[in-house]
Design a protein around this motif. Structure first.
Motif, PDB file in Angstrom:
ATOM      1  N   GLY A   1      52.798  57.022  50.348  1.00 57.64           N
ATOM      2  CA  GLY A   1      54.257  56.966  50.297  1.00 57.64           C
ATOM      3  C   GLY A   1      54.763  56.271  49.056  1.00 57.64           C
ATOM      4  N   ASP A   2      56.040  55.916  49.094  1.00 58.41           N
ATOM      5  CA  ASP A   2      56.701  55.344  47.933  1.00 58.41           C
ATOM      6  C   ASP A   2      56.297  53.908  47.645  1.00 58.41           C
ATOM      7  N   SER A   3      55.912  53.159  48.664  1.00 61.05           N
ATOM      8  CA  SER A   3      55.548  51.764  48.409  1.00 61.05           C
ATOM      9  C   SER A   3      54.225  51.720  47.659  1.00 61.05           C
ATOM     10  N   ASP A   4      54.059  50.699  46.862  1.00 65.15           N
ATOM     11  CA  ASP A   4      52.819  50.567  46.101  1.00 65.15           C
ATOM     12  C   ASP A   4      51.967  49.472  46.719  1.00 65.15           C
ATOM     13  N   TYR A   5      51.822  49.520  48.036  1.00 64.14           N
ATOM     14  CA  TYR A   5      51.049  48.529  48.766  1.00 64.14           C
ATOM     15  C   TYR A   5      49.579  48.929  48.735  1.00 64.14           C
ATOM     16  N   HIS A   6      48.723  48.033  48.237  1.00 63.91           N
ATOM     17  CA  HIS A   6      47.287  48.288  48.266  1.00 63.91           C
ATOM     18  C   HIS A   6      46.541  46.961  48.095  1.00 63.91           C
ATOM     19  N   GLY A   7      45.288  46.990  48.454  1.00 62.53           N
ATOM     20  CA  GLY A   7      44.483  45.786  48.322  1.00 62.53           C
ATOM     21  C   GLY A   7      43.014  46.117  48.310  1.00 62.53           C
ATOM     22  N   GLU A   8      42.219  45.080  48.185  1.00 62.34           N
ATOM     23  CA  GLU A   8      40.769  45.258  48.226  1.00 62.34           C
ATOM     24  C   GLU A   8      40.115  43.958  48.647  1.00 62.34           C
ATOM     25  N   LEU A   9      38.919  44.107  49.146  1.00 62.35           N
ATOM     26  CA  LEU A   9      38.092  42.929  49.387  1.00 62.35           C
ATOM     27  C   LEU A   9      36.728  43.196  48.807  1.00 62.35           C
ATOM     28  N   GLU A  10      36.102  42.133  48.346  1.00 64.06           N
ATOM     29  CA  GLU A  10      34.767  42.211  47.773  1.00 64.06           C
ATOM     30  C   GLU A  10      33.902  41.149  48.415  1.00 64.06           C
ATOM     31  N   VAL A  11      32.654  41.501  48.632  1.00 59.06           N
ATOM     32  CA  VAL A  11      31.666  40.565  49.157  1.00 59.06           C
ATOM     33  C   VAL A  11      30.592  40.403  48.094  1.00 59.06           C
ATOM     34  N   ASP A  12      30.401  39.179  47.638  1.00 59.70           N
ATOM     35  CA  ASP A  12      29.418  38.890  46.599  1.00 59.70           C
ATOM     36  C   ASP A  12      28.339  37.952  47.121  1.00 59.70           C
ATOM     37  N   PHE A  13      27.157  38.054  46.524  1.00 62.23           N
ATOM     38  CA  PHE A  13      26.031  37.182  46.839  1.00 62.23           C
ATOM     39  C   PHE A  13      26.269  35.808  46.214  1.00 62.23           C
ATOM     40  N   VAL A  14      26.043  34.746  47.010  1.00 63.82           N
ATOM     41  CA  VAL A  14      26.098  33.375  46.499  1.00 63.82           C
ATOM     42  C   VAL A  14      24.704  32.766  46.553  1.00 63.82           C
ATOM     43  N   ALA A  15      24.096  32.823  47.726  1.00 60.97           N
ATOM     44  CA  ALA A  15      22.745  32.304  47.956  1.00 60.97           C
ATOM     45  C   ALA A  15      22.239  32.943  49.237  1.00 60.97           C
ATOM     46  N   ASP A  16      20.964  32.728  49.551  1.00 62.38           N
ATOM     47  CA  ASP A  16      20.430  33.293  50.793  1.00 62.38           C
ATOM     48  C   ASP A  16      21.312  32.876  51.967  1.00 62.38           C
ATOM     49  N   GLY A  17      21.833  33.862  52.688  1.00 57.37           N
ATOM     50  CA  GLY A  17      22.644  33.586  53.862  1.00 57.37           C
ATOM     51  C   GLY A  17      24.071  33.143  53.569  1.00 57.37           C
ATOM     52  N   THR A  18      24.511  33.264  52.327  1.00 60.70           N
ATOM     53  CA  THR A  18      25.874  32.856  51.972  1.00 60.70           C
ATOM     54  C   THR A  18      26.517  33.911  51.072  1.00 60.70           C
ATOM     55  N   SER A  19      27.775  34.218  51.370  1.00 61.04           N
ATOM     56  CA  SER A  19      28.530  35.211  50.623  1.00 61.04           C
ATOM     57  C   SER A  19      29.821  34.604  50.098  1.00 61.04           C
ATOM     58  N   ARG A  20      30.369  35.249  49.103  1.00 61.09           N
ATOM     59  CA  ARG A  20      31.710  34.913  48.628  1.00 61.09           C
ATOM     60  C   ARG A  20      32.587  36.111  48.958  1.00 61.09           C
ATOM     61  N   LEU A  21      33.633  35.852  49.706  1.00 61.77           N
ATOM     62  CA  LEU A  21      34.576  36.884  50.103  1.00 61.77           C
ATOM     63  C   LEU A  21      35.867  36.694  49.311  1.00 61.77           C
ATOM     64  N   THR A  22      36.303  37.746  48.638  1.00 60.63           N
ATOM     65  CA  THR A  22      37.549  37.716  47.888  1.00 60.63           C
ATOM     66  C   THR A  22      38.438  38.836  48.405  1.00 60.63           C
ATOM     67  N   VAL A  23      39.673  38.494  48.748  1.00 63.41           N
ATOM     68  CA  VAL A  23      40.649  39.468  49.219  1.00 63.41           C
ATOM     69  C   VAL A  23      41.824  39.454  48.250  1.00 63.41           C
ATOM     70  N   ARG A  24      42.197  40.652  47.784  1.00 66.63           N
ATOM     71  CA  ARG A  24      43.327  40.798  46.862  1.00 66.63           C
ATOM     72  C   ARG A  24      44.354  41.736  47.482  1.00 66.63           C
ATOM     73  N   LEU A  25      45.613  41.440  47.224  1.00 69.95           N
ATOM     74  CA  LEU A  25      46.696  42.273  47.743  1.00 69.95           C
ATOM     75  C   LEU A  25      47.760  42.419  46.674  1.00 69.95           C
ATOM     76  N   ASP A  26      48.171  43.650  46.431  1.00 76.66           N
ATOM     77  CA  ASP A  26      49.266  43.938  45.507  1.00 76.66           C
ATOM     78  C   ASP A  26      50.382  44.585  46.306  1.00 76.66           C
ATOM     79  N   THR A  27      51.581  44.053  46.141  1.00 78.23           N
ATOM     80  CA  THR A  27      52.727  44.555  46.877  1.00 78.23           C
ATOM     81  C   THR A  27      53.953  44.529  45.992  1.00 78.23           C
ATOM     82  N   GLU A  28      54.906  45.381  46.291  1.00 76.19           N
ATOM     83  CA  GLU A  28      56.125  45.426  45.489  1.00 76.19           C
ATOM     84  C   GLU A  28      57.086  44.304  45.844  1.00 76.19           C
TER      85      GLU A  28
END
Length: 153
Positions: A96-123
């Protein structure tokens, strides 16, 4: 357009965390206001496994989501979700017309540990409430993953 980003570490291996987050049916368990989700079309043949896709080609999901607004009103909307397994990224948006979108990424930090990043772009203009919602979402993910295991899926 306003850009929002929140990151945290999660004491779960990246592959396990991403498996949980990329299962569309799990969305209501970790998104605070989402009450339901269902696929509105068949998954493409490339969803059958990485060997059926080009490198970093996403698996595209068309979905309908139900959510509860802060006012308590229930709303439904169409959305899309792209899952890119190779770099553990999940992208979403609404048509639609709104430019709402986002993403999340999961990255390796160490054994058994992750880095989670969530991004959101909105008008919408910069709004501290949006950052608060993102922090709640990230905390919801951390809390819900603690009770989840691949065998319980």
């Amino acid at each position: 357009m306003a850009h929002h980003e929140v990151s945290t570490t999660v004491d779960v291996a990246p592959n396990i965390l991403f498996d949980y987050l990329s299962d569309v049916q799990n969305l209501p368990t970790y998104l605070p206001r989402m009450t339901g989700v269902h696929e509105t079309g068949p998954l493409p043949e490339t969803a059958q496994g990485a060997e059926a896709r080009r490198p970093k080609e996403p698996v595209h999901h068309e979905v309908e989501v139900t959510a509860e607004e802060p006012s308590g009103q229930s709303v439904r909307s169409e959305a899309w979700i792209d899952v890119v397994e190779e770099n553990r990224t999940l992208r979403w948006g609404a048509p639609g017309d709104s430019d709402y979108h986002g993403e999340l990424e999961v990255d390796f930090v160490a054994d058994g540990t992750s880095r989670l990043t969530v991004r959101l772009d909105t008008e919408h203009a910069d709004d501290p409430a949006i950052d608060d919602e993102l922090r709640k979402t990230v905390e919801g993910i951390k809390t819900s993953i603690q009770g989840w295991s691949p065998s319980s899926a």
